[in-house]
Design a protein around this motif. Structure first.
Motif, PDB file in Angstrom:
ATOM      1  N   LYS A  68      -7.029  11.112 -12.567  1.00 46.74           N
ATOM      2  CA  LYS A  68      -8.403  11.600 -12.672  1.00 46.74           C
ATOM      3  C   LYS A  68      -8.909  11.232 -14.055  1.00 46.74           C
ATOM      4  O   LYS A  68      -8.336  11.629 -15.054  1.00 46.74           O
TER       5      LYS A  68
ATOM      6  N   ARG B 228     -20.847  14.947  -9.590  1.00 45.09           N
ATOM      7  CA  ARG B 228     -20.558  16.280 -10.138  1.00 45.09           C
ATOM      8  C   ARG B 228     -20.989  17.325  -9.117  1.00 45.09           C
ATOM      9  O   ARG B 228     -21.840  17.062  -8.265  1.00 45.09           O
TER      10      ARG B 228
ATOM     11  N   ARG C  30     -15.515   9.642 -14.575  1.00 41.44           N
ATOM     12  CA  ARG C  30     -15.740  10.443 -13.374  1.00 41.44           C
ATOM     13  C   ARG C  30     -15.202   9.731 -12.133  1.00 41.44           C
ATOM     14  O   ARG C  30     -15.836   9.681 -11.085  1.00 41.44           O
ATOM     15  N   THR C  31     -14.004   9.171 -12.277  1.00 45.42           N
ATOM     16  CA  THR C  31     -13.375   8.464 -11.165  1.00 45.42           C
ATOM     17  C   THR C  31     -12.011   9.067 -10.838  1.00 45.42           C
ATOM     18  O   THR C  31     -11.375   9.704 -11.680  1.00 45.42           O
ATOM     19  N   LEU C  32     -11.595   8.826  -9.627  1.00 45.41           N
ATOM     20  CA  LEU C  32     -10.269   9.200  -9.161  1.00 45.41           C
ATOM     21  C   LEU C  32      -9.546   7.944  -8.713  1.00 45.41           C
ATOM     22  O   LEU C  32     -10.165   7.030  -8.171  1.00 45.41           O
TER      23      LEU C  32
ATOM     24  N   GLU D 241     -11.810  11.721 -16.479  1.00 44.86           N
ATOM     25  CA  GLU D 241     -12.971  12.575 -16.747  1.00 44.86           C
ATOM     26  C   GLU D 241     -14.150  11.774 -17.302  1.00 44.86           C
ATOM     27  O   GLU D 241     -15.296  11.998 -16.918  1.00 44.86           O
TER      28      GLU D 241
ATOM     29  N   SER E 246     -16.870  17.037  -4.480  1.00 46.56           N
ATOM     30  CA  SER E 246     -17.330  16.870  -5.861  1.00 46.56           C
ATOM     31  C   SER E 246     -16.138  16.561  -6.762  1.00 46.56           C
ATOM     32  O   SER E 246     -14.996  16.908  -6.455  1.00 46.56           O
ATOM     33  N   PHE E 247     -16.436  15.934  -7.874  1.00 48.02           N
ATOM     34  CA  PHE E 247     -15.406  15.534  -8.835  1.00 48.02           C
ATOM     35  C   PHE E 247     -14.612  16.744  -9.315  1.00 48.02           C
ATOM     36  O   PHE E 247     -13.396  16.681  -9.450  1.00 48.02           O
TER      37      PHE E 247
ATOM     38  N   ALA F  89     -15.618   6.831  -7.479  1.00 51.03           N
ATOM     39  CA  ALA F  89     -16.426   7.727  -8.335  1.00 51.03           C
ATOM     40  C   ALA F  89     -17.035   8.791  -7.433  1.00 51.03           C
ATOM     41  O   ALA F  89     -17.542   8.495  -6.357  1.00 51.03           O
ATOM     42  N   LEU F  90     -16.977  10.043  -7.906  1.00 42.41           N
ATOM     43  CA  LEU F  90     -17.542  11.156  -7.163  1.00 42.41           C
ATOM     44  C   LEU F  90     -18.648  11.821  -7.967  1.00 42.41           C
ATOM     45  O   LEU F  90     -18.598  11.826  -9.206  1.00 42.41           O
TER      46      LEU F  90
END
Length: 139
Positions: free
Chosen positions: A105, A136, A110-112, A107, A4-5, A133-134
Motif C-alpha cells: 500500500k 479516498r 494512493r495505490t495498492l 500512501e 476506498s483506499f 489506484a483507489l
C-alpha cells in the motif's frame, strides 16, 4: 459499490472469482483482441499444434486479470500497471479460479499492489501483479 483506499490494507484478500472457460470465451477474446492465430479459434489447427483444443490467448487473460481487480475495487478504480506471466493453458470445459491479495500500500501514490493468480485443473494459468489506484473515502 466502490472500495476506498482507506478501507484496504496489506493482507486484504479479494474474493475468489470462478470463470468458466468456454470455447465462446476463448474465440471471442481472441477475435476482440484481433488475434487471428488459428490455435485460438480452430480446434483442428490447435490439435495439429499439439493441443487438445483451442486455448486462451494472453490478451484475453490480461483482460480477465484487470476485470478481476476492478470488479473488486469498483468503478472509480484506475489500473496503473498489469504484469502477468502465463503458465498452464486455459482450455474449454475448465474453470479458472481467480484469487488475489493486497501485498503493498503506497500512501503517497494512493495505490495498492495486488498479487493475483488464476488457476485451472492443470495449475497456474496466470500469475502476476496489478497496481491499482483507489479513491479516498467519500470521494
Amino acid at each position: 459499490m466502490s472500495t476506498s483506499f482507506e478501507e484496504v490494507g496489506v493482507g486484504t484478500t479479494l474474493p475468489e472469482l470462478p470463470i468458466p472457460v468456454t470455447t465462446t470465451l476463448i474465440v471471442a477474446g481472441a477475435l476482440a483482441s484481433r488475434d487471428f492465430t488459428a490455435l485460438h479459434h480452430d480446434k483442428g489447427a490447435a490439435q495439429a499444434g499439439g493441443m487438445q483444443d483451442v486455448f486462451m490467448n494472453i490478451l484475453t487473460t490480461n483482460g480477465l486479470v484487470g476485470r478481476y481487480v476492478t470488479d473488486w475495487a469498483g468503478p472509480n478504480a484506475v489500473l496503473k500497471r498489469v504484469a502477468i506471466k502465463l503458465g498452464a493453458p486455459n482450455l474449454p470445459g475448465d474453470t479458472m479460479r481467480m484469487t488475489g491479495a493486497v501485498t503493498k500500500k503506497d500512501e503517497a501514490a494512493r495505490t495498492l499492489e495486488v498479487q493475483v493468480a488464476g488457476r485451472n485443473s492443470w495449475g497456474d494459468h496466470v500469475t502476476g501483479t496489478v497496481v491499482v489506484a483507489l479513491p479516498r473515502a467519500g470521494a
